[in-house]
Scaffold this active site. Structure first.
Site, PDB file in Angstrom:
ATOM      1  N   LYS A   1      65.595  72.238  52.862  1.00 24.28           N
ATOM      2  CA  LYS A   1      66.748  72.260  53.765  1.00 24.28           C
ATOM      3  C   LYS A   1      66.854  73.623  54.435  1.00 24.28           C
ATOM      4  CE  LYS A   1      69.870  69.090  51.299  1.00 24.28           C
ATOM      5  NZ  LYS A   1      70.007  68.087  52.351  1.00 24.28           N
TER       6      LYS A   1
ATOM      7  N   ASP B   1      76.053  68.035  45.100  1.00 29.20           N
ATOM      8  CA  ASP B   1      75.269  66.808  45.230  1.00 29.20           C
ATOM      9  C   ASP B   1      75.264  65.961  43.950  1.00 29.20           C
ATOM     10  OD1 ASP B   1      73.933  65.233  47.043  1.00 29.20           O
ATOM     11  OD2 ASP B   1      71.952  66.081  46.622  1.00 29.20           O
TER      12      ASP B   1
ATOM     13  N   ARG C   1      68.348  58.462  46.605  1.00 26.58           N
ATOM     14  CA  ARG C   1      68.057  57.025  46.490  1.00 26.58           C
ATOM     15  C   ARG C   1      66.968  56.759  45.444  1.00 26.58           C
ATOM     16  NH1 ARG C   1      66.762  56.808  52.797  1.00 26.58           N
ATOM     17  NH2 ARG C   1      68.273  58.495  52.684  1.00 26.58           N
TER      18      ARG C   1
HETATM   19  N1  BES Z   1      72.450  65.380  49.440  1.00 26.40           N
HETATM   20  C1  BES Z   1      72.019  65.057  50.741  1.00 26.40           C
HETATM   21  C2  BES Z   1      73.109  64.431  51.606  1.00 26.40           C
HETATM   22  C3  BES Z   1      74.293  65.320  51.928  1.00 26.40           C
HETATM   23  C4  BES Z   1      74.364  65.970  53.145  1.00 26.40           C
HETATM   24  C5  BES Z   1      75.346  65.417  51.052  1.00 26.40           C
HETATM   25  C6  BES Z   1      75.462  66.741  53.452  1.00 26.40           C
HETATM   26  C7  BES Z   1      76.455  66.190  51.365  1.00 26.40           C
HETATM   27  C8  BES Z   1      76.508  66.851  52.568  1.00 26.40           C
HETATM   28  C9  BES Z   1      70.861  64.045  50.667  1.00 26.40           C
HETATM   29  O1  BES Z   1      70.053  64.173  49.556  1.00 26.40           O
HETATM   30  C10 BES Z   1      69.998  64.286  51.854  1.00 26.40           C
HETATM   31  O2  BES Z   1      69.463  65.341  51.960  1.00 26.40           O
HETATM   32  N2  BES Z   1      69.890  63.278  52.712  1.00 26.40           N
HETATM   33  C11 BES Z   1      69.109  63.386  53.889  1.00 26.40           C
HETATM   34  C12 BES Z   1      68.332  62.095  54.058  1.00 26.40           C
HETATM   35  C13 BES Z   1      67.263  62.165  55.126  1.00 26.40           C
HETATM   36  C14 BES Z   1      66.173  63.125  54.723  1.00 26.40           C
HETATM   37  C15 BES Z   1      66.710  60.789  55.320  1.00 26.40           C
HETATM   38  C16 BES Z   1      70.044  63.621  55.060  1.00 26.40           C
HETATM   39  O3  BES Z   1      71.150  63.076  55.070  1.00 26.40           O
HETATM   40  O4  BES Z   1      69.681  64.371  55.955  1.00 26.40           O
HETATM   41 ZN    ZN Z   2      70.898  64.973  47.870  1.00 25.20          ZN
HETATM   42 MN    MN Z   3      68.534  65.615  49.794  1.00 23.73          MN
END
Ligand code: BES
Ligand code: ZN
Ligand code: MN
Length: 508
Positions: A284, A295, A358
């Site tokens: 990230k 998370d 997931r």
């Molecule tokens: N934990 C994150 C989602 C998240 C984002 C939670 C902001 C709280 C605040 C999740 O694991 C994630 O990174 N999801 C990705 C999925 C994508 C790579 C398909 C996302 O939402 O960008």
């Molecule tokens: Zn996550």
């Molecule tokens: Mn993630």
């Protein structure tokens, strides 16, 4: 931080700052009117001089009556319209009061209660106190400095003076069980990720719930591999803090014999517990990455909910399963391109290591259904940033494969104030997460409808006939600004709405 909430009798000698309740349309409450008379009209006088004060929900007016009496500080608290004041609005008023007077050099607040069209005075008293406590929550574990002498003092006691103190007290205690569960969830989310990691988290769950009679089972990383749980294992493999799965069994269904209780239907709750999400090899961006300690908010809600059910002795059987893992980049981390095999036997092509939640949930959901055949399974997860784009911090995107279950959740949402918004499940998205290389891939083919493709992915792990709801709490589990009954940061979202769901429809 420690606040004593008590319910003294009406004739108790009052020594704190007095809270006089007033309605926007119906004026001062009878108790406040009586007080006003003993103070030669100080309150009505102040209200006349302050025409801008309308008595809306949570509005306050402070006055210092002069003279020979012992009462030197009065806070008039608005409750809005007499006909409209319900439990949630009352909690909002209590929370707003806490925001203004928790740290205002007041040692004790004495609330003179009243009733509204919809609420008896004892219930109004209980909700007012509960709203106050919900907002008064303060996570200061990491502050090393004690308060300086001249800093305003914290309030230490809240006294609710009602004609039916015993009833008010028991109504408050019932609410307090839910608040205690929500506070546990908030604490877990607010705990720093160097302190809260899978192994330490599993131990905290055991320490919190075992004394309440909840059965706890912990699977360590070796056991997870042995069971073939390739999803959670892959996500956790890049960290030296190895993954865990924790199973919590609460048995509260009434029955004449023990063996019967074992066969009673069980309610299944699953939570995503990624204790820190760096994104892994699909790292990230740096800004605000610290917030990814939240998370594990889904798992925290499950733990908090089970605590609430146990505290109040809910008449149901419930199982909570949380998948705990830290998503780290390292030389032994899983990578884009990897193909993993889940507990259900389905294979997944990893396209993005940041779509890790997931994978963790897939194993938890399969294990839940196989082992417990629950009446329904509800999962909570901070799953997608896309749900924030769609619904912001206000609504939790909720995907449900059963209309009856959704209607029940909608009612529970309205009663609890935790807002749910139904989102679509669709065959198109179910297909979109099928892979050319393996059975599934862990992202959609485009970035569009990211929350929906994530939900559809989870749907691949739901067996025919299982009633299922997926709550994407990425927007609601954590906030950077205060709400009336929820101070900023970890919110504990999910505990209240799911407790209401269980209480309304699944006990007996
Ligand atoms: N934990 C994150 C989602 C998240 C984002 C939670 C902001 C709280 C605040 C999740 O694991 C994630 O990174 N999801 C990705 C999925 C994508 C790579 C398909 C996302 O939402 O960008
Ligand atoms: Zn996550
Ligand atoms: Mn993630």
């Amino acid at each position: 931080m420690s606040l004593k909430v008590t319910f003294p009798k009406t004739d108790t000698k009052l020594a704190g700052a007095l809270i006089a309740l007033t309605f926007e349309d119906a004026g001062l409450s009878p108790q406040a009117e009586k007080l006003d008379k003993t103070l030669d009209g100080s309150i009505t006088g102040a209200l006349k001089r302050n025409q801008s004060f309308k008595g809306k929900v949570g509005e306050t007016l402070e006055l210092y009556p002069a003279g020979k009496n012992e009462i030197d500080r009065i806070i008039v608290l608005g409750l809005g319209k007499y006909d409209e004041l319900d439990a949630l609005k009352t909690e909002t008023a209590g929370g707003t009061l806490a925001a203004k007077f928790s740290k205002a050099d007041i040692d004790t607040l004495d609330i003179l209660t009243t009733h509204s069209k919809k609420l008896k005075s004892e219930d109004l008293a209980a909700h007012l106190a509960n709203g106050f406590v919900l907002r008064h929550y303060n996570f200061d574990r990491y502050k090393s400095k004690k308060k300086t002498e001249d800093a305003p003092k914290d309030i230490s006691a809240l006294r609710t003076v009602d004609a039916h103190p015993a009833k008010a007290k028991s109504a408050y205690e019932a609410l307090s069980h839910v608040t205690q569960g929500a506070f546990l969830a908030r604490d877990l989310v607010n705990t720093a990720p160097n302190e809260l990691y899978p192994d330490s988290y599993a131990k905290i769950i055991e320490k919190e719930l075992k004394p309440l009679g909840v059965e706890i089972e912990i699977f360590d990383d070796k056991k997870l591999l042995k069971l073939g749980m390739g999803g959670i294992s892959a996500v956790g493999q890049g960290s030296s803090r190895k993954p865990r799965m924790v199973i919590m069994r609460y048995n509260g269904a009434p029955s004449s014999s023990k063996s019967k209780a074992k066969n009673a239907p069980r309610l299944g709750f699953v939570g995503k517990g990624v204790t820190f999400d760096t994104g892994g090899i699909s790292l990230k961006p740096g800004p605000n990455m610290d917030e990814m300690k939240m998370d594990m908010g889904g798992s925290a809600a499950v733990v908090g909910l089970i605590k609430t059910l146990a505290l109040r002795g809910a008449k149901c059987n419930a199982v909570g399963i949380v998948g705990l893992a830290e998503n780290m980049p390292s030389s032994i981390a899983y990578r884009p391109g990897d193909v993993i095999t889940t507990y259900a036997g389905k294979t997944i092509e990893v396209l993005n290591t940041d779509a890790e939640g997931r994978l963790v949930l897939a194993d938890c959901l399969s294990y839940m259904q196989e082992t417990y055949s629950p009446e329904f399974v509800i999962d909570l997860a901070t799953l997608t940033g896309a749900i924030l784009v769609a619904l912001g911090h206000e609504y939790c995107g909720t995907f449900v494969n059963d209309d009856t279950l959704w209607k029940q959740m909608e009612k529970a949402s309205a009663a609890s104030g935790e807002k749910l918004w139904r989102m679509p499940l669709d065959e198109v998205w179910t297909k979109e997460v099928e892979s050319e290389v393996a059975d599934l891939q862990n992202t959609g083919k485009s970035r569009n409808a990211g929350s929906c493709t994530a939900a559809a992915f989870l749907g691949h792990f739901i067996n025919e006939g299982t009633r299922w709801a997926h709550m994407d709490i990425a927007g609601t589990a954590w906030r950077k600004s205060d709400q009336p009954t929820v101070p900023k940061f970890g919110s504990g979202f999910g505990v209240r709405v799911l407790n209401d769901l269980v209480a309304k429809y699944y006990e007996g």
